[in-house]
Write a protein that holds these residues in place. Sequence first.
Motif, PDB file in Angstrom:
ATOM      1  N   ALA A  17       0.847  -1.185   0.000  1.00 44.47           N
ATOM      2  CA  ALA A  17       0.000   0.000   0.000  1.00 44.47           C
ATOM      3  C   ALA A  17       0.891   1.246   0.000  1.00 44.47           C
ATOM      4  O   ALA A  17       2.052   1.176   0.419  1.00 44.47           O
ATOM      5  N   PRO A  18       0.365   2.387  -0.455  1.00 43.13           N
ATOM      6  CA  PRO A  18       1.180   3.614  -0.479  1.00 43.13           C
ATOM      7  C   PRO A  18       1.759   3.930   0.897  1.00 43.13           C
ATOM      8  O   PRO A  18       1.038   3.943   1.896  1.00 43.13           O
ATOM      9  N   GLY A  19       3.071   4.146   0.928  1.00 45.90           N
ATOM     10  CA  GLY A  19       3.725   4.495   2.175  1.00 45.90           C
ATOM     11  C   GLY A  19       3.951   3.335   3.124  1.00 45.90           C
ATOM     12  O   GLY A  19       4.435   3.547   4.247  1.00 45.90           O
ATOM     13  N   MET A  20       3.610   2.139   2.694  1.00 47.35           N
ATOM     14  CA  MET A  20       3.747   0.970   3.565  1.00 47.35           C
ATOM     15  C   MET A  20       4.754  -0.005   2.968  1.00 47.35           C
ATOM     16  O   MET A  20       5.060   0.038   1.780  1.00 47.35           O
ATOM     17  N   GLN A  21       5.255  -0.892   3.819  1.00 54.45           N
ATOM     18  CA  GLN A  21       6.152  -1.926   3.332  1.00 54.45           C
ATOM     19  C   GLN A  21       5.352  -3.044   2.689  1.00 54.45           C
ATOM     20  O   GLN A  21       4.181  -3.265   3.014  1.00 54.45           O
TER      21      GLN A  21
ATOM     22  N   ASP B  39      -7.767  -3.054   2.022  1.00 53.13           N
ATOM     23  CA  ASP B  39      -7.142  -4.035   1.128  1.00 53.13           C
ATOM     24  C   ASP B  39      -6.555  -3.358  -0.115  1.00 53.13           C
ATOM     25  O   ASP B  39      -5.905  -4.017  -0.927  1.00 53.13           O
ATOM     26  N   THR B  40      -6.799  -2.076  -0.255  1.00 50.86           N
ATOM     27  CA  THR B  40      -6.274  -1.339  -1.396  1.00 50.86           C
ATOM     28  C   THR B  40      -4.753  -1.360  -1.394  1.00 50.86           C
ATOM     29  O   THR B  40      -4.110  -0.995  -0.413  1.00 50.86           O
ATOM     30  N   ALA B  41      -4.189  -1.822  -2.503  1.00 50.00           N
ATOM     31  CA  ALA B  41      -2.733  -1.953  -2.611  1.00 50.00           C
ATOM     32  C   ALA B  41      -2.386  -2.471  -3.999  1.00 50.00           C
ATOM     33  O   ALA B  41      -3.269  -2.883  -4.770  1.00 50.00           O
ATOM     34  N   VAL B  42      -1.106  -2.461  -4.296  1.00 53.51           N
ATOM     35  CA  VAL B  42      -0.608  -3.184  -5.460  1.00 53.51           C
ATOM     36  C   VAL B  42      -0.282  -4.597  -4.992  1.00 53.51           C
ATOM     37  O   VAL B  42       0.448  -4.766  -4.012  1.00 53.51           O
ATOM     38  N   TYR B  43      -0.830  -5.569  -5.675  1.00 52.22           N
ATOM     39  CA  TYR B  43      -0.632  -6.965  -5.308  1.00 52.22           C
ATOM     40  C   TYR B  43       0.412  -7.589  -6.230  1.00 52.22           C
ATOM     41  O   TYR B  43       0.300  -7.508  -7.461  1.00 52.22           O
ATOM     42  N   TYR B  44       1.403  -8.203  -5.598  1.00 53.54           N
ATOM     43  CA  TYR B  44       2.506  -8.808  -6.335  1.00 53.54           C
ATOM     44  C   TYR B  44       2.509 -10.319  -6.148  1.00 53.54           C
ATOM     45  O   TYR B  44       2.255 -10.826  -5.061  1.00 53.54           O
ATOM     46  N   CYS B  45       2.870 -11.005  -7.204  1.00 56.56           N
ATOM     47  CA  CYS B  45       3.030 -12.453  -7.176  1.00 56.56           C
ATOM     48  C   CYS B  45       4.518 -12.771  -7.032  1.00 56.56           C
ATOM     49  O   CYS B  45       5.373 -12.084  -7.606  1.00 56.56           O
TER      50      CYS B  45
ATOM     51  N   GLY C  94       6.367 -10.641  -9.974  1.00 51.69           N
ATOM     52  CA  GLY C  94       5.601 -10.070 -11.053  1.00 51.69           C
ATOM     53  C   GLY C  94       5.647  -8.556 -11.008  1.00 51.69           C
ATOM     54  O   GLY C  94       6.249  -7.965 -10.110  1.00 51.69           O
ATOM     55  N   GLN C  95       4.989  -7.934 -11.966  1.00 51.06           N
ATOM     56  CA  GLN C  95       5.017  -6.474 -12.064  1.00 51.06           C
ATOM     57  C   GLN C  95       3.974  -5.809 -11.173  1.00 51.06           C
ATOM     58  O   GLN C  95       4.021  -4.599 -10.974  1.00 51.06           O
ATOM     59  N   GLY C  96       3.054  -6.606 -10.654  1.00 57.55           N
ATOM     60  CA  GLY C  96       2.036  -6.081  -9.756  1.00 57.55           C
ATOM     61  C   GLY C  96       0.738  -5.734 -10.463  1.00 57.55           C
ATOM     62  O   GLY C  96       0.727  -5.386 -11.644  1.00 57.55           O
ATOM     63  N   THR C  97      -0.348  -5.840  -9.720  1.00 53.66           N
ATOM     64  CA  THR C  97      -1.665  -5.444 -10.230  1.00 53.66           C
ATOM     65  C   THR C  97      -2.375  -4.645  -9.146  1.00 53.66           C
ATOM     66  O   THR C  97      -2.359  -5.012  -7.979  1.00 53.66           O
ATOM     67  N   GLN C  98      -2.957  -3.540  -9.544  1.00 58.89           N
ATOM     68  CA  GLN C  98      -3.587  -2.623  -8.586  1.00 58.89           C
ATOM     69  C   GLN C  98      -4.974  -3.118  -8.189  1.00 58.89           C
ATOM     70  O   GLN C  98      -5.798  -3.445  -9.057  1.00 58.89           O
ATOM     71  N   VAL C  99      -5.214  -3.145  -6.908  1.00 58.07           N
ATOM     72  CA  VAL C  99      -6.544  -3.422  -6.366  1.00 58.07           C
ATOM     73  C   VAL C  99      -6.961  -2.198  -5.549  1.00 58.07           C
ATOM     74  O   VAL C  99      -6.259  -1.806  -4.620  1.00 58.07           O
ATOM     75  N   THR C 100      -8.079  -1.618  -5.918  1.00 59.61           N
ATOM     76  CA  THR C 100      -8.596  -0.450  -5.217  1.00 59.61           C
ATOM     77  C   THR C 100     -10.005  -0.748  -4.737  1.00 59.61           C
ATOM     78  O   THR C 100     -10.862  -1.132  -5.533  1.00 59.61           O
ATOM     79  N   VAL C 101     -10.214  -0.601  -3.440  1.00 56.53           N
ATOM     80  CA  VAL C 101     -11.525  -0.846  -2.837  1.00 56.53           C
ATOM     81  C   VAL C 101     -12.045   0.488  -2.329  1.00 56.53           C
ATOM     82  O   VAL C 101     -11.515   1.045  -1.371  1.00 56.53           O
ATOM     83  N   SER C 102     -13.083   0.968  -2.971  1.00 56.30           N
ATOM     84  CA  SER C 102     -13.595   2.294  -2.631  1.00 56.30           C
ATOM     85  C   SER C 102     -15.049   2.410  -3.047  1.00 56.30           C
ATOM     86  O   SER C 102     -15.467   1.853  -4.060  1.00 56.30           O
ATOM     87  N   SER C 103     -15.796   3.139  -2.231  1.00 56.91           N
ATOM     88  CA  SER C 103     -17.188   3.394  -2.575  1.00 56.91           C
ATOM     89  C   SER C 103     -17.313   4.705  -3.352  1.00 56.91           C
ATOM     90  O   SER C 103     -18.412   5.090  -3.754  1.00 56.91           O
TER      91      SER C 103
END
Length: 120
Positions: A40-44, A89-95, A111-120
């Motif tokens: 996630a942004p700003g997180m490890q 759960d919003t973050a870039v998900y890496y394999c 992997g290069q990562g895939t963005q998951v964004t959870v927002s209303s």
Amino acid sequence: QVQLVESGGGLVQPGDSLRLSCAASGSFSSIGAMGWYREAPGMQRELVAVITSGGITNIADSAKGRFTVSRDNAKNTLYLQMSSLKPEDTAVYYCNAQYRRWSPNTFSSWGQGTQVTVSS
């Protein structure tokens, strides 16, 4: 070397479900443990779920009961089924995959990562 390509990310609403896939290709003799991590942004970067070649899984506490990790060894593909998604759960998900190339040495690929964004 193993190339990993993730897919399935996107923008969803809280409570929705999403399925991520990670396809492995390249030159290798075997793939061992595979896992999903997220950043996630700003997180490890943190572990979400890992699965061995024999199907033993380990799920992070934050994902237990909501996420399921699986793999298809015949297709060299890893999956992450996510349900009851939350904004956190919003973050870039890496394999990630641990693999061998006809030697006892184990290598790691991302992997290069895939963005998951959870927002209303």
